[in-house]
Design a protein around this motif. Structure first.
Motif, PDB file in Angstrom:
ATOM      1  N   VAL A  66       0.857  -1.187   0.000  1.00 41.27           N
ATOM      2  CA  VAL A  66       0.000   0.000   0.000  1.00 41.27           C
ATOM      3  C   VAL A  66       0.893   1.238   0.000  1.00 41.27           C
ATOM      4  N   VAL A  67       0.696   2.075  -0.995  1.00 40.96           N
ATOM      5  CA  VAL A  67       1.487   3.297  -1.114  1.00 40.96           C
ATOM      6  C   VAL A  67       0.615   4.493  -0.764  1.00 40.96           C
ATOM      7  N   ALA A  68       1.063   5.273   0.208  1.00 49.98           N
ATOM      8  CA  ALA A  68       0.346   6.501   0.549  1.00 49.98           C
ATOM      9  C   ALA A  68       1.121   7.690   0.009  1.00 49.98           C
ATOM     10  N   VAL A  69       0.404   8.718  -0.418  1.00 52.75           N
ATOM     11  CA  VAL A  69       1.049   9.948  -0.888  1.00 52.75           C
ATOM     12  C   VAL A  69       0.551  11.101  -0.040  1.00 52.75           C
ATOM     13  N   LEU A  70       1.422  11.621   0.813  1.00 54.20           N
ATOM     14  CA  LEU A  70       1.077  12.817   1.590  1.00 54.20           C
ATOM     15  C   LEU A  70       1.237  14.023   0.675  1.00 54.20           C
ATOM     16  N   GLY A  71       0.296  14.931   0.737  1.00 51.04           N
ATOM     17  CA  GLY A  71       0.291  16.014  -0.242  1.00 51.04           C
ATOM     18  C   GLY A  71      -0.151  15.492  -1.588  1.00 51.04           C
ATOM     19  N   GLY A  72      -1.024  14.516  -1.566  1.00 51.87           N
ATOM     20  CA  GLY A  72      -1.442  13.842  -2.800  1.00 51.87           C
ATOM     21  C   GLY A  72      -2.395  14.653  -3.651  1.00 51.87           C
ATOM     22  N   THR A  73      -2.753  15.850  -3.182  1.00 53.52           N
ATOM     23  CA  THR A  73      -3.615  16.692  -4.006  1.00 53.52           C
ATOM     24  C   THR A  73      -2.835  17.833  -4.662  1.00 53.52           C
ATOM     25  N   GLY A  74      -1.533  17.957  -4.390  1.00 54.05           N
ATOM     26  CA  GLY A  74      -0.676  18.894  -5.123  1.00 54.05           C
ATOM     27  C   GLY A  74      -0.271  18.259  -6.450  1.00 54.05           C
ATOM     28  N   LEU A 111      -3.290   2.626  -3.728  1.00 53.21           N
ATOM     29  CA  LEU A 111      -2.904   4.001  -3.389  1.00 53.21           C
ATOM     30  C   LEU A 111      -3.830   4.632  -2.367  1.00 53.21           C
ATOM     31  N   VAL A 112      -3.248   5.350  -1.426  1.00 53.97           N
ATOM     32  CA  VAL A 112      -4.040   6.178  -0.514  1.00 53.97           C
ATOM     33  C   VAL A 112      -3.558   7.622  -0.667  1.00 53.97           C
ATOM     34  N   ILE A 113      -4.458   8.466  -1.083  1.00 49.42           N
ATOM     35  CA  ILE A 113      -4.123   9.873  -1.322  1.00 49.42           C
ATOM     36  C   ILE A 113      -4.399  10.672  -0.061  1.00 49.42           C
ATOM     37  N   GLY A 114      -3.330  11.246   0.491  1.00 52.40           N
ATOM     38  CA  GLY A 114      -3.486  12.057   1.691  1.00 52.40           C
ATOM     39  C   GLY A 114      -3.576  13.533   1.355  1.00 52.40           C
ATOM     40  N   SER A 115      -4.353  14.253   2.124  1.00 51.79           N
ATOM     41  CA  SER A 115      -4.480  15.695   1.942  1.00 51.79           C
ATOM     42  C   SER A 115      -4.679  16.338   3.303  1.00 51.79           C
ATOM     43  N   ARG A 116      -4.709  17.664   3.347  1.00 54.57           N
ATOM     44  CA  ARG A 116      -4.925  18.307   4.637  1.00 54.57           C
ATOM     45  C   ARG A 116      -6.308  17.978   5.185  1.00 54.57           C
ATOM     46  N   SER A 117      -7.266  17.848   4.284  1.00 51.79           N
ATOM     47  CA  SER A 117      -8.608  17.460   4.752  1.00 51.79           C
ATOM     48  C   SER A 117      -9.002  16.118   4.148  1.00 51.79           C
ATOM     49  N   THR A 118      -9.710  15.326   4.928  1.00 51.24           N
ATOM     50  CA  THR A 118     -10.205  14.017   4.473  1.00 51.24           C
ATOM     51  C   THR A 118     -11.030  14.179   3.201  1.00 51.24           C
ATOM     52  N   GLU A 119     -11.844  15.199   3.202  1.00 48.93           N
ATOM     53  CA  GLU A 119     -12.743  15.420   2.065  1.00 48.93           C
ATOM     54  C   GLU A 119     -11.961  15.639   0.770  1.00 48.93           C
ATOM     55  N   ARG A 120     -10.931  16.469   0.845  1.00 47.73           N
ATOM     56  CA  ARG A 120     -10.151  16.742  -0.374  1.00 47.73           C
ATOM     57  C   ARG A 120      -9.404  15.486  -0.816  1.00 47.73           C
ATOM     58  N   ALA A 125      -2.171   4.316   6.948  1.00 44.34           N
ATOM     59  CA  ALA A 125      -2.567   3.218   6.056  1.00 44.34           C
ATOM     60  C   ALA A 125      -1.416   2.734   5.171  1.00 44.34           C
ATOM     61  N   GLY A 126      -0.475   3.627   4.845  1.00 40.39           N
ATOM     62  CA  GLY A 126       0.554   3.288   3.866  1.00 40.39           C
ATOM     63  C   GLY A 126       1.649   2.405   4.438  1.00 40.39           C
ATOM     64  N   LEU A 172       3.311  13.533  12.374  1.00 44.95           N
ATOM     65  CA  LEU A 172       2.971  12.171  11.921  1.00 44.95           C
ATOM     66  C   LEU A 172       3.979  11.125  12.391  1.00 44.95           C
ATOM     67  N   ARG A 173       4.770  11.507  13.391  1.00 43.57           N
ATOM     68  CA  ARG A 173       5.846  10.610  13.838  1.00 43.57           C
ATOM     69  C   ARG A 173       5.314   9.215  14.199  1.00 43.57           C
ATOM     70  N   GLU A 174       4.193   9.180  14.891  1.00 45.97           N
ATOM     71  CA  GLU A 174       3.635   7.874  15.307  1.00 45.97           C
ATOM     72  C   GLU A 174       3.139   7.061  14.115  1.00 45.97           C
ATOM     73  N   GLU A 175       2.400   7.736  13.232  1.00 51.30           N
ATOM     74  CA  GLU A 175       1.836   7.043  12.073  1.00 51.30           C
ATOM     75  C   GLU A 175       2.943   6.485  11.169  1.00 51.30           C
ATOM     76  N   LEU A 176       4.089   7.163  11.148  1.00 56.87           N
ATOM     77  CA  LEU A 176       5.148   6.784  10.203  1.00 56.87           C
ATOM     78  C   LEU A 176       6.173   5.829  10.812  1.00 56.87           C
ATOM     79  N   ARG A 177       6.008   5.505  12.067  1.00 57.44           N
ATOM     80  CA  ARG A 177       6.932   4.600  12.747  1.00 57.44           C
ATOM     81  C   ARG A 177       7.011   3.254  12.002  1.00 57.44           C
ATOM     82  N   GLY A 178       8.237   2.820  11.708  1.00 57.07           N
ATOM     83  CA  GLY A 178       8.423   1.520  11.058  1.00 57.07           C
ATOM     84  C   GLY A 178       8.165   1.508   9.563  1.00 57.07           C
ATOM     85  N   LYS A 179       7.769   2.647   9.008  1.00 61.47           N
ATOM     86  CA  LYS A 179       7.446   2.720   7.585  1.00 61.47           C
ATOM     87  C   LYS A 179       8.653   3.164   6.756  1.00 61.47           C
TER      88      LYS A 179
END
Lengths: 236, 236
Positions: B20-28, B45-54, B84-85, B104-111
């Motif tokens: 699973v590949v996540a892209v932070l700033g996936g709406t730029g 793919l999981v597209i990350g953005s500042r808001s869930t909706e975007r 998720a990524g 996002l330190r916790e979410e990115l642990r081990g990734k």
């Protein structure tokens, strides 16, 4: 000798033929290799060294090696070479770079000075970029030589390949940086006079640091892939 | 989808499929373009953005655009995407880069965190490298995320080309830097899953700054040659 057609179409049409090219530090591997290839491309070469004798000896060796016409490749000390050259390539070690250029300010006045020096350090993990107060070797040269036209180029060319008589063509682009369009055009044409090489304009001197430092990445690539890596710019 | 044979022979055989590949700033532009091509290459793919909706809206648009299988492309806020990524690409603007990663330190642990951020400034003369206290964006990420494996990659890929549906293949190498061989191998394989691209190991993170900064040179090249320039490493 002219560049082949695939190179020519990328160039500006600047005519570099008949210019005298001096190489400061022309007895080191990079300088020696560039002198060889530029002499083979038909340019008149002056090989500069710390001592006149070493410059002359390198010129004699190279002349014999490539069968140069009498007088086409000569040697001198760095000061004599700088005075003789119309285009002066700086291929000295980073240590002493600034000091040498300061000592040659008069000789280099009005000339095109092509800096190909990479300020790198080395340790067990390989090569890394050194901090340069002026930003880059090229910017240091420009600061020291306000009356010369400094161009940055030839950073990524493998000295091993340049000096290998079995190598007849180079699969790489020479990134050329500078403020003066006429000078960068001329250095692009100089690069393109070596078979396979192409000169690609790659920005102003303020963006030279990363081009110099990228040589450290090429060294990492060479280690990993057992290669003599070069760079090609695509879509250009 | 697998890389074609000419790519594969350069790769380590690392298997990136099914991750699973996540892209932070996936709406730029850069993030959106990478998400598109990686989704087309068959990655989840999981597209990350500042808001869930975007994020969700971008995922819906992309899914419809490329005809993705249901659930293959989803959207979330950056925190949800990071959680998720398995491989998390950081494609946010340089401003806010450090702040986002700290949050996002916790979410990115081990990734595996793939930083493709270029710290650049712009003025009338074009782009230039910004000074980064940690040395580079990638080193900043590594300093902030000691429990993640940071890899630097995808700096030079044109967002315009990534987003252009007419473009089916990319004539460029992705330079991949990092300390961890398994992680750089995986990111090289990820790059090679996009048609035409190849992932080339290009050194440790201490040599990431010049790769990031070289994007300024590519911008100069694009201006001069009206191109979407990329880099190929030769002899590799």
């Amino acid at each position: 000798m002219t560049a082949d057609s695939s190179d020519t179409e990328q160039q500006s049409g600047a005519d570099v033929s008949g210019r005298v090219v001096a190489v400061l530090g022309g007895t080191g591997p990079q300088g020696r290799g560039l002198a060889r290839r530029l002499a083979q491309a038909g340019h008149r070469l002056v090989i500069g060294s710390r001592s006149t004798e070493r410059g002359q000896s390198a010129a004699e060796t190279l002349s014999a090696d490539i069968g140069a016409a009498p007088g086409a490749v000569t040697g001198d000390d760095n000061s004599g070479a700088a005075a003789a050259g119309e285009i002066v390539i700086v291929a000295v070690p980073w240590e002493g770079h600034g000091e040498l250029l300061e000592s040659l300010r008069e000789e280099l006045r009005g000339k095109i000075v092509v800096d190909c020096v990479n300020p790198l350090g080395f340790d067990k993990q390989g090569a890394y970029a050194l901090d340069v107060p002026e930003g880059s070797a090229a910017q240091q040269a420009a600061a020291i030589l306000p009356d010369s036209t400094v161009v940055a180029a030839f950073h990524h060319v493998s000295a091993v390949l340049l000096e290998d008589p079995e190598v007849s063509s180079f699969d790489l682009d020479v990134l050329v940086l500078g403020e003066d369009r006429e000078a960068t055009d001329l250095v692009q044409a100089l690069a393109a006079s070596i078979p396979g090489m192409r000169g690609v304009y790659a920005g102003r001197l303020r963006n030279a640091a990363q081009v110099e430092a990228f040589t450290a990445n090429l060294i990492s690539i060479n280690r990993r892939y057992k290669a003599h890596a070069g760079v090609r710019v695509t879509d250009v």
